[in-house]
Write a protein that holds these residues in place. Sequence first.
Motif, mmCIF file in Angstrom:
data_model
loop_
_atom_site.group_PDB
_atom_site.id
_atom_site.type_symbol
_atom_site.label_atom_id
_atom_site.label_comp_id
_atom_site.label_asym_id
_atom_site.label_seq_id
_atom_site.Cartn_x
_atom_site.Cartn_y
_atom_site.Cartn_z
ATOM 1 N N GLY A 49 0.821 -1.216 0.000
ATOM 2 C CA GLY A 49 0.000 0.000 0.000
ATOM 3 C C GLY A 49 0.846 1.253 0.000
ATOM 4 N N LEU A 50 1.950 1.253 0.751
ATOM 5 C CA LEU A 50 2.825 2.435 0.809
ATOM 6 C C LEU A 50 3.424 2.752 -0.554
ATOM 7 C CD1 LEU A 50 4.676 1.782 4.188
ATOM 8 C CD2 LEU A 50 3.064 3.638 3.692
ATOM 9 N N GLN A 51 3.691 1.708 -1.335
ATOM 10 C CA GLN A 51 4.315 1.923 -2.636
ATOM 11 C C GLN A 51 3.370 2.584 -3.646
ATOM 12 O OE1 GLN A 51 5.709 -2.003 -3.556
ATOM 13 N NE2 GLN A 51 7.601 -1.772 -2.363
ATOM 14 N N THR A 52 2.074 2.615 -3.325
ATOM 15 C CA THR A 52 1.108 3.242 -4.247
ATOM 16 C C THR A 52 0.935 4.736 -3.963
ATOM 17 O OG1 THR A 52 -0.769 2.752 -2.789
ATOM 18 C CG2 THR A 52 -0.160 1.073 -4.422
ATOM 19 N N ILE A 53 1.518 5.224 -2.862
ATOM 20 C CA ILE A 53 1.373 6.649 -2.517
ATOM 21 C C ILE A 53 2.393 7.458 -3.320
ATOM 22 C CG2 ILE A 53 1.459 8.351 -0.653
ATOM 23 C CD1 ILE A 53 0.806 6.091 1.302
ATOM 24 N N PRO A 54 1.975 8.430 -4.104
ATOM 25 C CA PRO A 54 2.914 9.215 -4.927
ATOM 26 C C PRO A 54 3.914 9.976 -4.058
ATOM 27 C CG PRO A 54 0.631 9.581 -5.596
ATOM 28 C CD PRO A 54 0.576 8.830 -4.313
ATOM 29 N N GLU A 55 5.161 9.944 -4.460
ATOM 30 C CA GLU A 55 6.209 10.672 -3.730
ATOM 31 C C GLU A 55 6.008 12.179 -3.820
ATOM 32 O OE1 GLU A 55 8.793 9.975 -1.780
ATOM 33 O OE2 GLU A 55 8.122 7.884 -1.718
ATOM 34 N N SER A 56 5.304 12.624 -4.870
ATOM 35 C CA SER A 56 5.088 14.066 -5.047
ATOM 36 C C SER A 56 4.311 14.671 -3.875
ATOM 37 C CB SER A 56 4.331 14.315 -6.358
ATOM 38 O OG SER A 56 3.094 13.614 -6.342
ATOM 39 N N LEU A 57 3.441 13.846 -3.238
ATOM 40 C CA LEU A 57 2.670 14.347 -2.086
ATOM 41 C C LEU A 57 3.612 14.690 -0.926
ATOM 42 C CD1 LEU A 57 -0.411 11.940 -2.079
ATOM 43 C CD2 LEU A 57 -0.317 14.317 -2.856
ATOM 44 N N TYR A 58 4.607 13.801 -0.698
ATOM 45 C CA TYR A 58 5.560 14.058 0.395
ATOM 46 C C TYR A 58 6.453 15.260 0.066
ATOM 47 C CZ TYR A 58 4.168 9.488 2.190
ATOM 48 O OH TYR A 58 3.452 8.436 2.674
ATOM 49 N N GLU A 59 6.841 15.371 -1.218
ATOM 50 C CA GLU A 59 7.696 16.493 -1.613
ATOM 51 C C GLU A 59 6.970 17.821 -1.446
ATOM 52 O OE1 GLU A 59 8.780 15.499 -5.569
ATOM 53 O OE2 GLU A 59 10.095 13.838 -4.959
ATOM 54 N N ALA A 60 5.686 17.826 -1.822
ATOM 55 C CA ALA A 60 4.888 19.050 -1.653
ATOM 56 C C ALA A 60 4.728 19.396 -0.175
ATOM 57 C CB ALA A 60 3.516 18.857 -2.303
ATOM 58 N N ALA A 61 4.562 18.354 0.667
ATOM 59 C CA ALA A 61 4.417 18.593 2.106
ATOM 60 C C ALA A 61 5.703 19.153 2.691
ATOM 61 C CB ALA A 61 4.032 17.286 2.802
ATOM 62 N N LEU A 63 -6.932 -5.643 7.881
ATOM 63 C CA LEU A 63 -7.727 -5.882 9.088
ATOM 64 C C LEU A 63 -8.790 -6.948 8.845
ATOM 65 C CD1 LEU A 63 -8.306 -2.319 10.613
ATOM 66 C CD2 LEU A 63 -7.006 -4.209 11.579
ATOM 67 N N LEU A 64 -9.437 -6.877 7.694
ATOM 68 C CA LEU A 64 -10.491 -7.859 7.381
ATOM 69 C C LEU A 64 -9.922 -9.271 7.348
ATOM 70 C CD1 LEU A 64 -13.386 -8.488 6.541
ATOM 71 C CD2 LEU A 64 -12.743 -8.030 4.180
ATOM 72 N N PHE A 65 -8.828 -9.458 6.601
ATOM 73 C CA PHE A 65 -8.224 -10.785 6.491
ATOM 74 C C PHE A 65 -7.746 -11.295 7.847
ATOM 75 C CE2 PHE A 65 -6.904 -10.513 1.723
ATOM 76 C CZ PHE A 65 -8.246 -10.555 1.387
ATOM 77 N N ARG A 66 -7.058 -10.436 8.582
ATOM 78 C CA ARG A 66 -6.475 -10.882 9.855
ATOM 79 C C ARG A 66 -7.548 -11.122 10.919
ATOM 80 N NH1 ARG A 66 -4.022 -14.071 11.233
ATOM 81 N NH2 ARG A 66 -3.913 -13.299 13.363
ATOM 82 N N PRO A 112 -4.200 8.330 5.666
ATOM 83 C CA PRO A 112 -5.402 8.414 4.803
ATOM 84 C C PRO A 112 -5.233 7.645 3.495
ATOM 85 C CG PRO A 112 -4.855 10.567 5.705
ATOM 86 C CD PRO A 112 -3.715 9.680 6.049
ATOM 87 N N MET A 113 -4.045 7.745 2.864
ATOM 88 C CA MET A 113 -3.839 7.054 1.593
ATOM 89 C C MET A 113 -3.730 5.536 1.782
ATOM 90 S SD MET A 113 -3.881 9.392 -0.690
ATOM 91 C CE MET A 113 -3.184 8.597 -2.129
ATOM 92 N N LEU A 114 -3.377 5.146 3.003
ATOM 93 C CA LEU A 114 -3.179 3.714 3.276
ATOM 94 C C LEU A 114 -4.470 3.038 3.767
ATOM 95 C CD1 LEU A 114 -0.632 1.965 3.068
ATOM 96 C CD2 LEU A 114 -0.281 2.299 5.521
ATOM 97 N N LYS A 115 -5.525 3.814 3.921
ATOM 98 C CA LYS A 115 -6.747 3.273 4.522
ATOM 99 C C LYS A 115 -7.319 2.056 3.781
ATOM 100 C CE LYS A 115 -9.453 6.223 6.489
ATOM 101 N NZ LYS A 115 -10.448 7.295 6.688
ATOM 102 N N PRO A 116 -7.393 2.040 2.448
ATOM 103 C CA PRO A 116 -7.922 0.828 1.775
ATOM 104 C C PRO A 116 -7.090 -0.415 2.082
ATOM 105 C CG PRO A 116 -7.821 2.680 0.257
ATOM 106 C CD PRO A 116 -7.093 3.109 1.478
ATOM 107 N N THR A 117 -5.771 -0.257 2.105
ATOM 108 C CA THR A 117 -4.913 -1.414 2.404
ATOM 109 C C THR A 117 -5.090 -1.868 3.846
ATOM 110 O OG1 THR A 117 -3.310 -0.471 0.862
ATOM 111 C CG2 THR A 117 -2.563 -2.286 2.234
#
Length: 427
Positions: free
Chosen positions: A310-322, A349-352, A339-344
Amino acid sequence: MDRKEKVFGYLFLLPAVLIFIFVAVIPLVQVFVFSLFDIQLNNPTKSEVSLSYKIDVENYANTLFTATSIIDSINMEALNDSQKKTISRIKHLLAMMEKSIFNTKTRIDRLNKVNELLNNFHPVDNKLKYLPVAAKEINQYNTYFKKIMDLTNSLPNTQEMNDLKQALLAFDQVIVKPNFVGLQNYSYYLKDSRLFSAVKNTLLFTVITVFFELVFGLMLAVVMHKVANLKNVFKSIVLLPWAIPTVISALMWKFMYDGQVGILAKFFADIGLIKSSADLLSSTTNAMIAAMTADIWKTTPYIAILLVAGLQTIPESLYEAAKVDGANAVYQFFRITLPMLKPTILVALLFRTLDAFRVFDLIYVLTGGGPANSTETVSIYTYKTLFNQLDFGRGSTLAVLIFIMVTIISFIYIKILGAEVFSHQKR
């Protein structure tokens, strides 16, 4: 899309639908049907589903042979006149009892056929073994049986007569009664304190292990995602507990918890966490904590790997802008990563949660559900009912109840957490 393409699409899905029906739906329906019956594999008269009265002809023939052999061997000269009349009356009632069931030529032929097979030491197949009979015939049979047993009570208390009584009692076991009980098994478990205790243990185990696995898994995932140089080595080390089969890891932890030679048990006793090394698995609270610790150690890597994806799907541009806006690492974690990791996180949580709720092998190998059922989960309770007690009716009921509880958990996850995720995706 024209009609041909739609039909082709449905045909493409047909194999998956058929597999789902055969693998999931039919076994579930079968288990539900079993839960409506009193099936006990250690009881010959309740070992299968029965909706009507039957007579076990093989058992009847064997019982009749034993009883008549004992009667024929009785020394009649040692009995008084009253006792001789009693024996004669029993023989007459045995004949009447047989006629109450084997009252047609077809049934008499079946009994003779079974006797012939038994005399020649040949097996009796189920088609010959079980004879369907009417409830009225069973009532007549039971009337004669009761009279016979009343007569036996007037016989002298000798070894010979006691053997005869035991042989005659076996006639009650040849009747296969209808074992449909409807929802009685479900009403039984609504009052079963052991089930409530097992559910409490299961929920406690699920909530605590999943919480710590999520926290530790998230920490590991962030480290694996950020430390690029050690990523592959670190992943291999982290994945090691998950790669070990559950039974093997449970045995490993059992050795470490052992009160005699366990290194962890001795360490905990030395630092004062437990009174003595033997208390680790023999104390109700310590045993549950020990099981939770083993599960957290084994399953945290699974959560970590899911979250890394899930972390690998978060664009690096968001961190750079922050960073340009002056946001520190903590702000970035709570405002971007989570927030971006919520679906993962939802999927993890469901599986575990479902996996932890159905936990069996880890605890069964580690503690067997003890001490005093303090670590017994609903899966272990179901296993003991099914395979230790051989009570398939109530065991099937527990399996259906587990399915219902798992369905409720899935519904809650998808309904509450899933709504936020889906609304986030739409934006």
